[in-house]
Design an enzyme around this catalytic site. Sequence first.
Site, PDB file in Angstrom:
ATOM      1  N   TYR A  12      70.613  79.685  49.498  1.00 25.02           N
ATOM      2  CA  TYR A  12      71.912  79.020  49.470  1.00 25.02           C
ATOM      3  C   TYR A  12      71.929  77.988  50.583  1.00 25.02           C
ATOM      4  O   TYR A  12      71.519  78.284  51.707  1.00 25.02           O
ATOM      5  CB  TYR A  12      73.027  80.051  49.690  1.00 25.02           C
ATOM      6  CG  TYR A  12      74.416  79.454  49.808  1.00 25.02           C
ATOM      7  CD1 TYR A  12      75.039  78.854  48.720  1.00 25.02           C
ATOM      8  CD2 TYR A  12      75.108  79.496  51.024  1.00 25.02           C
ATOM      9  CE1 TYR A  12      76.323  78.318  48.832  1.00 25.02           C
ATOM     10  CE2 TYR A  12      76.389  78.970  51.136  1.00 25.02           C
ATOM     11  CZ  TYR A  12      76.993  78.375  50.036  1.00 25.02           C
ATOM     12  OH  TYR A  12      78.257  77.853  50.149  1.00 25.02           O
ATOM     13  N   ASP A  38      66.323  74.733  56.225  1.00 24.07           N
ATOM     14  CA  ASP A  38      67.729  75.068  56.401  1.00 24.07           C
ATOM     15  C   ASP A  38      67.792  76.306  57.284  1.00 24.07           C
ATOM     16  O   ASP A  38      67.609  77.431  56.821  1.00 24.07           O
ATOM     17  CB  ASP A  38      68.396  75.314  55.047  1.00 24.07           C
ATOM     18  CG  ASP A  38      69.865  75.688  55.204  1.00 24.07           C
ATOM     19  OD1 ASP A  38      70.317  75.861  56.350  1.00 24.07           O
ATOM     20  OD2 ASP A  38      70.556  75.813  54.172  1.00 24.07           O
ATOM     21  N   LYS A  43      76.347  77.839  62.366  1.00 26.09           N
ATOM     22  CA  LYS A  43      76.651  79.192  62.826  1.00 26.09           C
ATOM     23  C   LYS A  43      76.502  79.360  64.352  1.00 26.09           C
ATOM     24  O   LYS A  43      77.420  79.036  65.083  1.00 26.09           O
ATOM     25  CB  LYS A  43      75.819  80.194  62.028  1.00 26.09           C
ATOM     26  CG  LYS A  43      76.178  80.129  60.515  1.00 26.09           C
ATOM     27  CD  LYS A  43      75.519  81.196  59.718  1.00 26.09           C
ATOM     28  CE  LYS A  43      75.686  81.002  58.224  1.00 26.09           C
ATOM     29  NZ  LYS A  43      76.851  81.644  57.644  1.00 26.09           N
TER      30      LYS A  43
HETATM   31  C1  LIG Z   1      71.298  78.924  54.966  1.00 26.15           C
HETATM   32  C2  LIG Z   1      72.675  78.368  54.844  1.00 26.15           C
HETATM   33  N1  LIG Z   1      72.846  77.053  54.660  1.00 26.15           N
HETATM   34  C3  LIG Z   1      74.058  76.496  54.553  1.00 26.15           C
HETATM   35  C4  LIG Z   1      75.195  77.271  54.612  1.00 26.15           C
HETATM   36  C5  LIG Z   1      76.535  76.646  54.492  1.00 26.15           C
HETATM   37  O1  LIG Z   1      77.176  76.690  55.718  1.00 26.15           O
HETATM   38  P1  LIG Z   1      78.777  76.596  55.809  1.00 26.15           P
HETATM   39  O2  LIG Z   1      79.303  77.848  55.214  1.00 26.15           O
HETATM   40  O3  LIG Z   1      79.044  76.457  57.284  1.00 26.15           O
HETATM   41  O4  LIG Z   1      79.167  75.381  55.039  1.00 26.15           O
HETATM   42  C6  LIG Z   1      75.074  78.646  54.798  1.00 26.15           C
HETATM   43  C7  LIG Z   1      76.273  79.504  54.839  1.00 26.15           C
HETATM   44  O5  LIG Z   1      76.221  80.697  54.870  1.00 26.15           O
HETATM   45  C8  LIG Z   1      73.786  79.207  54.915  1.00 26.15           C
HETATM   46  O6  LIG Z   1      73.607  80.519  55.101  1.00 26.15           O
END
Ligand SMILES: Cc1ncc(COP(=O)(O)O)c(C=O)c1O
Length: 427
Positions: free
Chosen positions: A143, A238, A266
């Site tokens: 994700y 990511d 995060k």
């Molecule tokens: C690996 C990863 N990328 C992107 C995101 C998206 O981040 P946000 O919820 O701050 O938009 C998340 C959210 O959990 C994530 O775990």
Amino acid sequence: MTSNNDTLFARAQLTTPGGVNSPVRAFRSVGGTPRFITRAEGPYFWDADDRRYIDYIGSWGPAIVGHAHPAVIKAVQEAAARGLSFGAPTQGEIEIAEEICKLVPSIEQVRLVSSGTEATMSALRLARGATGRDKIVKFEGCYHGHADSLLVKAGSGLLTFGNPTSAGVPEDFVKHTLVLDYNNAQQLEDAFKDMGDQIACVIVEPVAGNMNLVRATPEFLQTMRRLCTQYGTVLIFDEVMCGFRVALGGAQALYDIKPDITALGKVIGGGLPVAAFGGRADLMGHMAPLGPVYQAGTLSGNPVAVAAGMSTLKLIQEPGFYTRLGTQTSKLVNGLSAAAKEAGVTFSGDAIGGMFGLYFAAAVPDSYATVMASNKDLFNKFFHAMLDAGVYLAPSAFEAGFVSAQHDDAVIEATIAAARGAFAQLV
Ligand SMILES: Cc1ncc(COP(=O)(O)O)c(C=O)c1O
């Protein structure tokens, strides 16, 4: 007696779709009423009935130093007293950028944004802008936030382009997104052989945390790095979730692989909205105002959020921080595994740094398909038994868990004791 959580949930649903501002909070996967949280401290939070829980989601990753850490709260209060937002640059933004570049050596320049979604979305645009190519590769089960071209699942054929996973995402938007199997290096080789010179970027969670916890094999990531270099494709790690979670330098430090661009989030906001994308200076030079790739944000680099992030980044650099965090997380997973074994429940667990995975499966999964084959019904029962015993796990069988530096031995032991009771209810 009616729970205050029930009352609040009923009220929330009147004005907010599903009663929540992010879907997983609604407990749809596990059933029951979501807990409305009133306060948090260290490894705990309390719900609207003033029930205390040991918290294993840590705000889905950010709360690595524990909730309401005095140093973070102090930094936030001091920053807030100086003003909440200016829409003009501040010294704090330079300092956190320097800190990120120091901690993650593949990042030579970095741009701050306010959410992980913005970070990955902007990283994709940058990759496409810099290469002049449209196609992107992602992996099933990863994700990357909710940008249109990333809400995609695999198409019917191996090398066919994907299908949207959300209503409202036009097929046309995802027709450039190829979705491949996580940890399948051969498939990646085949895709590049077929169309490598058209692929702008490969985006991957180098430790996946959105299909429960799934580690990449070194071979998978090494193949990815080699192919991206060979074909002039931008490799995007990511690390919104795994960055500063699995190791101080992120998964790229663990695997010793340098991506071209990294997305962070995060932990770098310490609980306030800070995320970032950064990487090779020549690539970042394509970003406005230097180059033609547009991206902007009213609250990007917000001074209060940056203060929370910076104080968190200082705390995680204290000597022994990751050794302790890793030890506590392993103690938790080993203790849960032993408790499951005693009870005769088929179960396995994995831990990396402050992240863990619990699987109602005989072996630790290595792909989306193997995660999906785990026993979701057993997880849901276990989740509720743990919740009743005062332990808050992620409310879905397909999410990773998070330990903070405040989860000491007593907290871990209390969790394992609760799990003994919970596993006993499953057989
Ligand atoms: C690996 C990863 N990328 C992107 C995101 C998206 O981040 P946000 O919820 O701050 O938009 C998340 C959210 O959990 C994530 O775990």
